[in-house]
Design an enzyme around this catalytic site. Structure first.
Site: not given
Ligand SMILES: NC(=O)c1ccc[n+]([C@@H]2O[C@H](COP(=O)([O-])OP(=O)(O)OC[C@H]3O[C@@H](n4cnc5c(N)ncnc54)[C@H](OP(=O)(O)O)[C@@H]3O)[C@@H](O)[C@H]2O)c1
Length: 292
Positions: A10-11, A14-16, A140, A166
């Protein structure tokens, strides 16, 4: 610090993306996983320009598909003779109704639980080839908000709600990673550290690619302009995971949960050894066909 080979799932957002950027800036080789080749190649170009580090590669897999997780692991092992750090960052949120993957699994559990468990298991041999390896999985704070686990209905066929799916996926992945560490010890593998992290609440695209429940849409629409005041940036949210991935302070440590406050406590409200074992056994049943 020695240059490491690091795979970040997930790079592309967002975070990745921030984790990959920081790890490239530290001088490591970073393999960027994404589900869309064009988007992943664009992010790769941007990150090389932003960090000046050309040592990147891309791997493509939709993590809703365990078959694609397997193919991605096979592609990695064919190309690289070792893996130093696996960052299971990718995660997603789905809608108000139970939705299944093409392979028949509830989507939240497939992406947030089964995919990181399978990928970790498929890459154990590569991680064993590193003198000191790490698996870091992004959970999370919501792991404490999914309510009571439904141990006889892990995929929530009869008990689905957005929040439950979730929250429980993020609780189960913590338990699964602790079970994985035990499983490694049973095989005499002590060179792979296994930890989980959480970012706090960070401004990203989380769940934005899916049809959110109406109340999440309201929160995001009304709250978005205020978000910079109320939420952490993606770079701030990525910090605990970057720390867990490469800080020398973490070497040799496992079963830790790092967050914005440093070492934090997992909610053990619903933990029992039997619950943790049931989740691990269920994951093993799901991923077993892809391990052969
Ligand atoms: N943001 C927060 O406040 C928060 C809080 C707690 C935990 N988290 C956790 O942090 C991690 C990163 O999330 P984020 O907040 O950075 O969200 P994000 O911006 O949506 O990034 C998520 C990443 O995962 C990829 N992804 C999602 N579904 C996928 C799938 N089916 N197959 C392959 N890749 C997939 C996305 O790809 P695309 O670019 O193609 O969409 C993106 O690269 C997650 O595990 C999330 O649950 C986030």
């Amino acid at each position: 610090m020695d240059s490491k080979i690091i795979l970040v799932t997930g790079a592309t957002n967002g975070l990745g993306r921030e984790e990959a950027k920081a790890l490239l800036a530290q001088g490591h080789t970073v393999i960027l996983h994404g589900r869309n080749r064009e988007k992943t190649l664009t992010v790769q170009k941007e990150l090389v320009a932003e960090t000046g580090n050309p040592n990147t590669d891309v791997l493509i897999a939709d993590l809703e598909s365990l078959a694609e997780v397997k193919a991605m692991a096979q592609e990695f092992t064919a190309k690289y003779d070792r893996l130093d750090v696996l960052v299971n960052n990718a995660g997603n949120q789905y809608g108000t109704r139970w939705a299944g993957t093409a392979e028949g699994h509830e989507k939240t559990m497939a992406v947030n639980l089964f995919a990181p468990v399978l990928l970790s298991l498929l890459l154990i041999d590569s991680l064993k080839k590193s003198p000191r390896a790490r698996i870091v999985t992004v959970s999370s704070a919501s792991h404490a908000q999914g309510g009571k686990p439904f141990i006889d209905d892990i995929e929530l066929k009869d008990n689905y709600s957005f929040r439950r799916a979730y929250g429980l996926s993020k609780l189960y992945v913590i338990w699964a990673m602790r079970s994985l560490r035990k499983h490694l010890s049973e095989q005499g593998i002590e060179t792979i550290d296994v930890n989980t992290t959480h970012p706090g609440i960070a401004l990203t695209n989380l769940g934005g690619s899916e049809k959110r429940p109406w109340y999440m849409t309201v929160i995001y629409t009304v709250g978005r302009p205020l978000a910079p005041l109320l939420m952490r940036t993606a770079a701030q949210g990525a910090a605990p995971t970057i720390y867990a991935a490469t800080s020398p302070e973490v070497e040799g440590l496992s079963d830790r949960y790092y967050g914005p406050k440093g070492l934090e406590q997992v909610s053990e409200r619903h933990y029992t050894p039997a619950n943790e074992a049931a989740v691990w056994n269920y994951c093993m049943k799901v991923v077993d066909p892809y391990l052969r």
